[in-house]
Design a protein around this motif. Structure first.
Motif, mmCIF file in Angstrom:
data_model
loop_
_atom_site.group_PDB
_atom_site.id
_atom_site.type_symbol
_atom_site.label_atom_id
_atom_site.label_comp_id
_atom_site.label_asym_id
_atom_site.label_seq_id
_atom_site.Cartn_x
_atom_site.Cartn_y
_atom_site.Cartn_z
ATOM 1 N N GLU A 115 0.832 -1.211 0.000
ATOM 2 C CA GLU A 115 0.000 0.000 0.000
ATOM 3 C C GLU A 115 0.866 1.261 0.000
ATOM 4 O O GLU A 115 0.662 2.202 0.769
ATOM 5 C CB GLU A 115 -0.981 -0.016 1.165
ATOM 6 C CG GLU A 115 -1.947 -1.192 1.093
ATOM 7 C CD GLU A 115 -3.042 -1.171 2.147
ATOM 8 O OE1 GLU A 115 -3.199 -0.131 2.830
ATOM 9 O OE2 GLU A 115 -3.741 -2.182 2.274
ATOM 10 N N TYR A 116 1.828 1.254 -0.873
ATOM 11 C CA TYR A 116 2.696 2.411 -1.106
ATOM 12 C C TYR A 116 1.867 3.620 -1.536
ATOM 13 O O TYR A 116 2.157 4.755 -1.167
ATOM 14 C CB TYR A 116 3.698 2.018 -2.185
ATOM 15 C CG TYR A 116 4.654 3.084 -2.643
ATOM 16 C CD1 TYR A 116 5.805 3.371 -1.912
ATOM 17 C CD2 TYR A 116 4.437 3.778 -3.832
ATOM 18 C CE1 TYR A 116 6.702 4.338 -2.346
ATOM 19 C CE2 TYR A 116 5.325 4.737 -4.279
ATOM 20 C CZ TYR A 116 6.453 5.020 -3.531
ATOM 21 O OH TYR A 116 7.337 5.973 -3.976
ATOM 22 N N LEU A 117 0.797 3.373 -2.309
ATOM 23 C CA LEU A 117 -0.087 4.410 -2.831
ATOM 24 C C LEU A 117 -1.521 4.122 -2.419
ATOM 25 O O LEU A 117 -1.949 2.966 -2.406
ATOM 26 C CB LEU A 117 0.005 4.454 -4.360
ATOM 27 C CG LEU A 117 -1.057 5.251 -5.127
ATOM 28 C CD1 LEU A 117 -0.960 6.742 -4.809
ATOM 29 C CD2 LEU A 117 -0.920 5.008 -6.636
ATOM 30 N N ALA A 118 -2.250 5.169 -2.083
ATOM 31 C CA ALA A 118 -3.687 5.055 -1.799
ATOM 32 C C ALA A 118 -4.420 6.165 -2.547
ATOM 33 O O ALA A 118 -3.831 7.179 -2.921
ATOM 34 C CB ALA A 118 -3.957 5.143 -0.305
ATOM 35 N N ILE A 119 -5.719 5.955 -2.738
ATOM 36 C CA ILE A 119 -6.564 6.939 -3.422
ATOM 37 C C ILE A 119 -7.633 7.447 -2.455
ATOM 38 O O ILE A 119 -8.251 6.659 -1.723
ATOM 39 C CB ILE A 119 -7.259 6.312 -4.647
ATOM 40 C CG1 ILE A 119 -6.227 5.810 -5.651
ATOM 41 C CG2 ILE A 119 -8.214 7.314 -5.299
ATOM 42 C CD1 ILE A 119 -5.389 6.884 -6.283
ATOM 43 N N CYS A 120 -7.841 8.768 -2.441
ATOM 44 C CA CYS A 120 -8.894 9.408 -1.645
ATOM 45 C C CYS A 120 -9.996 9.910 -2.574
ATOM 46 O O CYS A 120 -9.713 10.569 -3.581
ATOM 47 C CB CYS A 120 -8.340 10.582 -0.846
ATOM 48 S SG CYS A 120 -7.054 10.165 0.346
ATOM 49 N N LEU A 121 -11.258 9.624 -2.203
ATOM 50 C CA LEU A 121 -12.404 10.037 -3.015
ATOM 51 C C LEU A 121 -13.505 10.600 -2.119
ATOM 52 O O LEU A 121 -13.732 10.092 -1.016
ATOM 53 C CB LEU A 121 -12.998 8.841 -3.774
ATOM 54 C CG LEU A 121 -12.126 8.075 -4.767
ATOM 55 C CD1 LEU A 121 -12.772 6.734 -5.082
ATOM 56 C CD2 LEU A 121 -11.941 8.884 -6.040
ATOM 57 N N LEU A 122 -14.206 11.615 -2.610
ATOM 58 C CA LEU A 122 -15.465 12.054 -2.027
ATOM 59 C C LEU A 122 -16.546 11.774 -3.063
ATOM 60 O O LEU A 122 -16.469 12.249 -4.197
ATOM 61 C CB LEU A 122 -15.434 13.553 -1.692
ATOM 62 C CG LEU A 122 -16.754 14.134 -1.176
ATOM 63 C CD1 LEU A 122 -17.123 13.540 0.182
ATOM 64 C CD2 LEU A 122 -16.682 15.666 -1.087
ATOM 65 N N VAL A 123 -17.545 10.972 -2.695
ATOM 66 C CA VAL A 123 -18.511 10.474 -3.672
ATOM 67 C C VAL A 123 -19.921 10.604 -3.121
ATOM 68 O O VAL A 123 -20.148 10.482 -1.916
ATOM 69 C CB VAL A 123 -18.232 8.985 -4.011
ATOM 70 C CG1 VAL A 123 -19.096 8.527 -5.171
ATOM 71 C CG2 VAL A 123 -16.765 8.772 -4.334
ATOM 72 N N LYS A 124 -20.851 10.807 -4.040
ATOM 73 C CA LYS A 124 -22.263 10.830 -3.665
ATOM 74 C C LYS A 124 -23.064 9.971 -4.648
ATOM 75 O O LYS A 124 -23.080 10.249 -5.846
ATOM 76 C CB LYS A 124 -22.807 12.265 -3.671
ATOM 77 C CG LYS A 124 -24.264 12.394 -3.234
ATOM 78 C CD LYS A 124 -24.697 13.863 -3.266
ATOM 79 C CE LYS A 124 -26.178 14.018 -2.929
ATOM 80 N NZ LYS A 124 -26.458 13.656 -1.521
ATOM 81 N N ASP A 125 -23.616 8.899 -4.149
ATOM 82 C CA ASP A 125 -24.652 8.092 -4.810
ATOM 83 C C ASP A 125 -24.227 7.128 -5.911
ATOM 84 O O ASP A 125 -24.844 6.152 -6.082
ATOM 85 C CB ASP A 125 -25.773 8.981 -5.377
ATOM 86 C CG ASP A 125 -26.723 9.453 -4.296
ATOM 87 O OD1 ASP A 125 -26.885 8.717 -3.313
ATOM 88 O OD2 ASP A 125 -27.272 10.550 -4.415
ATOM 89 N N ASP A 126 -23.227 7.266 -6.669
ATOM 90 C CA ASP A 126 -23.102 6.513 -7.914
ATOM 91 C C ASP A 126 -22.229 5.247 -7.787
ATOM 92 O O ASP A 126 -21.050 5.265 -8.099
ATOM 93 C CB ASP A 126 -22.510 7.414 -8.999
ATOM 94 C CG ASP A 126 -22.856 6.926 -10.390
ATOM 95 O OD1 ASP A 126 -23.113 5.711 -10.542
ATOM 96 O OD2 ASP A 126 -22.871 7.743 -11.312
ATOM 97 N N PRO A 127 -22.822 4.105 -7.370
ATOM 98 C CA PRO A 127 -22.018 2.882 -7.234
ATOM 99 C C PRO A 127 -21.527 2.335 -8.570
ATOM 100 O O PRO A 127 -20.447 1.728 -8.633
ATOM 101 C CB PRO A 127 -22.973 1.894 -6.556
ATOM 102 C CG PRO A 127 -24.343 2.415 -6.850
ATOM 103 C CD PRO A 127 -24.212 3.902 -6.937
ATOM 104 N N LEU A 128 -22.281 2.537 -9.671
ATOM 105 C CA LEU A 128 -21.840 2.037 -10.974
ATOM 106 C C LEU A 128 -20.598 2.772 -11.454
ATOM 107 O O LEU A 128 -19.692 2.185 -12.040
ATOM 108 C CB LEU A 128 -22.968 2.161 -11.993
ATOM 109 C CG LEU A 128 -24.186 1.251 -11.743
ATOM 110 C CD1 LEU A 128 -25.249 1.491 -12.809
ATOM 111 C CD2 LEU A 128 -23.778 -0.212 -11.713
ATOM 112 N N GLU A 129 -20.548 4.077 -11.220
ATOM 113 C CA GLU A 129 -19.372 4.861 -11.575
ATOM 114 C C GLU A 129 -18.157 4.378 -10.784
ATOM 115 O O GLU A 129 -17.056 4.237 -11.320
ATOM 116 C CB GLU A 129 -19.638 6.341 -11.298
ATOM 117 C CG GLU A 129 -18.569 7.287 -11.794
ATOM 118 C CD GLU A 129 -18.950 8.739 -11.577
ATOM 119 O OE1 GLU A 129 -19.206 9.451 -12.555
ATOM 120 O OE2 GLU A 129 -18.996 9.165 -10.400
#
Length: 402
Positions: A115-129
């Motif tokens: 886990e040298y790299l991780a991704i941060c996301l803020l998301v609302k509603d879209d599980p398919l995306e």
């Protein structure tokens, strides 16, 4: 003094006066032309006079860096041998717009088990995306840690795991639910920025790098020298940046800026069943496209150095005098939300901002996490990506399987 002598002197003086006047006019014209505004290149949406590669030879070792910064030639410079399609660009500019992957993208990248790299996301509603986003970055970039901050989705995005999978192992996904009632209206416009700071604060000590992205953005590695994202990041972390041509120490690498490569709707109305990468094969390079549509960047940061995320497109460091964010050609982008001009020689962030017309309408109906203080997802937003823009074929992402 005789009248004849006076007349002769008068004529000589007159000649000198006319000569001085002509010289004055000539010098004035030269100065005016020298300071005249430079033309704007409508094809790329930025000042065409800006050096396209501030450090011509790229930078695969300390020697290459020194050569690049001092103007010496480098034997390590190379770009992938591909043709440009759909653009009428000057030769030096066309090289920035590539069509076609550097290799077949069906084989998975080595897993980042540490886990040298991780991704941060803020998301609302879209599980398919999210499903396609996770699939791409898990399989083709080896990422094994995603931090998803759920802005009040209904049902919560974590609950989707009980209904269907996200096409990746559940244990690589870490969900945090944000109760909408806990976010005052005045704080909505900066919610994404504060959430990225929270992600870094909560989890940054576990990782060397963190990517601050949105689920409609997909990383592509574009150069044969660095086909793997993790190798690219390790290269920047380990490099000795050295000194510039005036022998001044360069700032350390606190973050990297990756330029957007925006996609249009591909003239699709219905929501395609094939996903973003396969369906949307048309990129935007200019025309009447909004300037920021083309030049905006996102960041991959070294979390221990980050102080503030003033907005999702920029970063401020604890030691701002000695750390900075670099673009792919070692251009300093510390305080900028964009790179001018945008380049995609080593990597690109494909941005599927609108999707098809019906997908866009669906997206607009749910609003933005940042609330009314942010750019509205409305007809003006759609127009930035579709009305009288310059586009070209870019189908490289369709080659990624899965």
């Amino acid at each position: 003094m005789t009248a004849q002598t006076l007349g002769t002197l008068s004529r000589v003086f007159s000649c000198f006066t006319k000569l001085h006047l002509l010289l004055f006019i000539l010098i004035s014209a030269i100065l005016i032309l020298s300071f005249a505004p430079l033309p704007i290149d409508s094809k790329v949406g930025c000042d065409s006079s800006y050096p396209r590669r501030p450090h011509q030879a790229f930078i695969s070792s300390k020697n290459a860096i020194v050569n690049a910064l001092t103007g010496e030639p480098s034997a390590n410079s190379s770009s992938r041998p591909e043709e440009t399609s759909g653009l009428d660009l000057p030769e030096d500019e066309a090289s920035e717009y590539k069509s076609g992957p550097i290799k077949a993208q069906s084989s998975p990248a080595p897993a980042d088990e540490e886990e040298y790299l991780a991704i941060c996301l803020l998301v609302k509603d879209d599980p398919l995306e999210l499903r396609e986003f996770f699939t791409h970055h898990y399989h083709h970039h080896g990422i094994r840690r995603f931090y998803i901050y759920d802005d009040g989705s209904n049902p919560a995005l974590a609950e989707h795991l009980d209904i269907d999978s996200y096409n990746v192992p559940n244990d690589v996904l870490s969900f945090t639910y944000i109760d909408p009632s806990s976010v005052p209206d005045d704080d909505r416009p900066s919610l994404q920025d504060r959430t990225m700071e929270r992600c870094i604060r909560d989890h940054g000590s576990k990782h060397h790098w963190m990517g601050l992205l949105d689920p409609d953005e997909y990383v592509e590695m574009r150069h044969a020298e660095f086909p793997l994202l993790l190798d690219w990041l390790k290269h920047w972390e380990e490099m000795d940046v050295g000194k510039d041509k005036d022998n001044n120490p360069l700032k350390g690498v606190g973050a990297l800026a990756i330029s957007w490569l925006p996609h249009s709707s591909n003239s699709l109305v219905e929501i395609p069943s094939t996903g973003f990468r396969s369906a949307y094969r048309e990129c935007i390079s200019g025309g009447r496209a909004d300037y920021w549509t083309i030049t905006h960047v996102k960041s991959f940061v070294r979390p221990q150095y980050v102080s503030i995320i003033p907005n999702i497109h920029s970063v401020i460091f604890h030691d701002d005098d000695n750390m900075t964010r670099y673009g792919e050609h070692m251009d300093d982008t510390r305080y900028e939300v964009s790179r001018q001009p945008p380049t995609h020689e080593y990597w690109a962030l494909h941005h599927y901002a609108t999707g098809s017309r019906k997908y866009f309408e669906q997206k607009a109906s749910k609003g933005r996490s940042q609330g009314p203080g942010a750019w509205a997802v409305d007809e003006a937003y759609w127009s930035r990506y579709h009305d009288m823009v310059t586009t070209y074929k870019c189908d490289e992402m369709a080659a990624y399987k899965p």
